[in-house]
Design a protein around this motif. Structure first.
Motif, PDB file in Angstrom:
ATOM      1  N   ASP A 151      55.972  53.714 -16.470  1.00 39.47           N
ATOM      2  CA  ASP A 151      56.751  53.731 -17.528  1.00 39.47           C
ATOM      3  C   ASP A 151      56.375  54.535 -18.876  1.00 39.47           C
ATOM      4  O   ASP A 151      57.479  54.647 -19.522  1.00 39.47           O
ATOM      5  N   ALA A 152      55.425  54.977 -18.802  1.00 41.22           N
ATOM      6  CA  ALA A 152      54.916  55.758 -19.944  1.00 41.22           C
ATOM      7  C   ALA A 152      53.669  56.501 -19.478  1.00 41.22           C
ATOM      8  O   ALA A 152      53.098  55.970 -18.798  1.00 41.22           O
ATOM      9  N   PRO A 153      53.437  57.601 -20.199  1.00 38.01           N
ATOM     10  CA  PRO A 153      52.257  58.449 -19.714  1.00 38.01           C
ATOM     11  C   PRO A 153      50.961  57.843 -20.222  1.00 38.01           C
ATOM     12  O   PRO A 153      51.080  56.906 -21.316  1.00 38.01           O
ATOM     13  N   LEU A 154      49.686  58.263 -19.544  1.00 40.36           N
ATOM     14  CA  LEU A 154      48.544  57.776 -19.944  1.00 40.36           C
ATOM     15  C   LEU A 154      47.990  58.908 -21.131  1.00 40.36           C
ATOM     16  O   LEU A 154      48.333  59.882 -20.778  1.00 40.36           O
ATOM     17  N   LEU A 155      47.590  58.226 -22.133  1.00 42.42           N
ATOM     18  CA  LEU A 155      47.077  59.102 -23.413  1.00 42.42           C
ATOM     19  C   LEU A 155      45.703  59.190 -22.967  1.00 42.42           C
ATOM     20  O   LEU A 155      44.970  58.202 -23.119  1.00 42.42           O
ATOM     21  N   VAL A 156      45.057  60.550 -22.843  1.00 42.27           N
ATOM     22  CA  VAL A 156      43.369  60.698 -22.735  1.00 42.27           C
ATOM     23  C   VAL A 156      43.014  61.298 -23.994  1.00 42.27           C
ATOM     24  O   VAL A 156      43.355  62.402 -24.472  1.00 42.27           O
ATOM     25  N   ASN A 157      41.743  60.914 -24.319  1.00 43.37           N
ATOM     26  CA  ASN A 157      40.884  61.744 -25.407  1.00 43.37           C
ATOM     27  C   ASN A 157      41.369  61.692 -26.666  1.00 43.37           C
ATOM     28  O   ASN A 157      40.995  62.418 -27.762  1.00 43.37           O
ATOM     29  N   ILE A 182      56.319  62.759 -17.407  1.00 46.11           N
ATOM     30  CA  ILE A 182      54.858  63.175 -17.917  1.00 46.11           C
ATOM     31  C   ILE A 182      53.933  62.010 -17.412  1.00 46.11           C
ATOM     32  O   ILE A 182      54.200  60.828 -17.883  1.00 46.11           O
ATOM     33  N   SER A 183      53.009  62.484 -16.740  1.00 42.30           N
ATOM     34  CA  SER A 183      51.935  61.393 -16.098  1.00 42.30           C
ATOM     35  C   SER A 183      50.858  61.147 -16.900  1.00 42.30           C
ATOM     36  O   SER A 183      50.541  59.967 -17.219  1.00 42.30           O
ATOM     37  N   GLU A 184      50.292  62.154 -17.408  1.00 43.02           N
ATOM     38  CA  GLU A 184      49.113  62.088 -18.440  1.00 43.02           C
ATOM     39  C   GLU A 184      49.376  63.177 -19.411  1.00 43.02           C
ATOM     40  O   GLU A 184      49.711  64.121 -19.293  1.00 43.02           O
ATOM     41  N   LEU A 185      48.666  62.691 -20.634  1.00 42.00           N
ATOM     42  CA  LEU A 185      48.620  63.737 -21.858  1.00 42.00           C
ATOM     43  C   LEU A 185      47.324  63.584 -22.352  1.00 42.00           C
ATOM     44  O   LEU A 185      46.796  62.639 -22.787  1.00 42.00           O
ATOM     45  N   HIS A 186      46.420  64.812 -22.327  1.00 49.02           N
ATOM     46  CA  HIS A 186      45.155  65.250 -22.836  1.00 49.02           C
ATOM     47  C   HIS A 186      45.176  65.612 -24.119  1.00 49.02           C
ATOM     48  O   HIS A 186      45.710  66.847 -24.251  1.00 49.02           O
ATOM     49  N   TRP A 187      44.407  65.332 -25.141  1.00 49.04           N
ATOM     50  CA  TRP A 187      43.941  66.037 -26.223  1.00 49.04           C
ATOM     51  C   TRP A 187      42.741  66.782 -26.063  1.00 49.04           C
ATOM     52  O   TRP A 187      41.649  66.244 -25.893  1.00 49.04           O
ATOM     53  N   ASN A 188      42.916  68.211 -26.107  1.00 50.70           N
ATOM     54  CA  ASN A 188      41.775  69.026 -25.990  1.00 50.70           C
ATOM     55  C   ASN A 188      41.656  70.043 -27.278  1.00 50.70           C
ATOM     56  O   ASN A 188      42.021  71.111 -27.291  1.00 50.70           O
ATOM     57  N   PRO A 189      41.237  69.301 -28.314  1.00 54.85           N
ATOM     58  CA  PRO A 189      40.873  70.315 -29.545  1.00 54.85           C
ATOM     59  C   PRO A 189      40.169  71.093 -29.335  1.00 54.85           C
ATOM     60  O   PRO A 189      38.933  71.047 -28.522  1.00 54.85           O
ATOM     61  N   THR A 190      40.218  72.399 -29.831  1.00 52.87           N
ATOM     62  CA  THR A 190      39.308  73.543 -30.047  1.00 52.87           C
ATOM     63  C   THR A 190      39.072  73.739 -31.404  1.00 52.87           C
ATOM     64  O   THR A 190      39.562  73.340 -32.318  1.00 52.87           O
TER      65      THR A 190
END
Length: 268
Positions: A151-157, A182-190
């Motif tokens: 019902d909502a995406p998984l937020l990772v990191n 949207i299944s998953e959403l990952h934060w990938n900062p640089t």
């Protein structure tokens, strides 16, 4: 000449007395009616007839209705005419999941509590449980799931609270059709860009984008995805521009320029 009929004062006095008596009686009845009406109101207000007998809760999905009723301070001995709606609203809006509250009184003895909850825009995994993230970016720890039901995406990191709040607001503005895939959403900062995110879509695609203006950028996704060759796997880059990069394939000069612009668009 016509003779005028003369009425003696003796004949008029009984009629005047009768008229005055009727007028006095009407006045007495009027005052007595007001008196008994006021007495009835006082008796009603002091009697159980004016007490709340039914409390209805609408829009609640997380808590038991009884728990929210207890938090509201309402009970069946509450006089329906002494309810302070502002205090009830304030008490219930302290509950993290609740966005807005409206109190409605329905005579003679019913109170309805209308609740609007914050939208659940994602989940964060802690230990073996999944906790909802609300549209305002707060983690709702009073409820959890063992498994995700899509019902909502998984937020990772998302270890930075400000970034979590920011992406939560963006997700809440997404069109439903895009949000739902949207299944998953990952934060990938640089080092260059703290807003980089990677999405895993339920249609099999991957997307790289930015937190900033994410909801606006993602509106182009359906048209891009519809043009892709299903036999090619890769990642869709959506930023200032939009392009598809197959895995293990070198970028063209145009794609390199678009990638450079995307990495630098959010530098603060």
């Amino acid at each position: 000449m016509t003779k005028e009929k003369i009425v003696s004062i003796e004949d008029r006095i009984p009629k005047l007395k009768q008229a005055r008596k009727k007028k006095a009686n009407r006045r007495l009845i009027f005052y007595l009616s007001i008196f008994f009406f006021l007495i009835s109101i006082i008796v009603y207000l002091q009697s159980p007839l004016s007490h709340v007998k039914s409390i209805i809760v609408n829009g609640n999905s997380f808590y038991e209705d009884e728990e929210l009723i207890n938090r509201s301070g309402l009970h069946q001995n509450t006089n329906i005419w002494t309810i302070k709606k502002e205090e009830i609203v304030q008490a219930l809006e302290e509950v993290p999941i609740i966005d807005t509250v409206e109190i409605e009184t329905k005579l003679p003895s019913t109170v309805a509590i209308h609740i609007t909850e914050h939208k659940r825009i994602g989940y964060i995994k802690k230990g073996q449980a999944y906790y909802p993230i609300l549209a305002n970016g707060s983690l709702f720890t009073e409820s959890s799931k063992e498994y995700l039901d899509g019902d909502a995406p998984l937020l990772v990191n998302f270890t930075d609270e400000e970034k979590l709040i920011e992406i939560s607001k963006e997700l809440s503005k997404l069109p439903k059709g895009i949000f739902n895939i949207i299944s998953e959403l990952h934060w990938n900062p640089t080092e260059k860009n703290q807003n980089t995110i990677t999405l895993y879509m339920s249609d099999g695609n991957m997307v790289e984008s930015s937190i900033r203006d994410f909801s606006e950028k993602m509106t182009v996704y359906p048209s891009i995805a519809a043009q892709l060759d299903p036999s090619k796997e890769g990642i869709i880059h959506i930023g200032i521009g939009a392009y598809f990069k197959p895995f293990n394939e070198e970028m063209t000069e145009e794609e390199l320029e678009a990638s450079y612009n995307q990495e630098n668009e959010d530098i603060e």
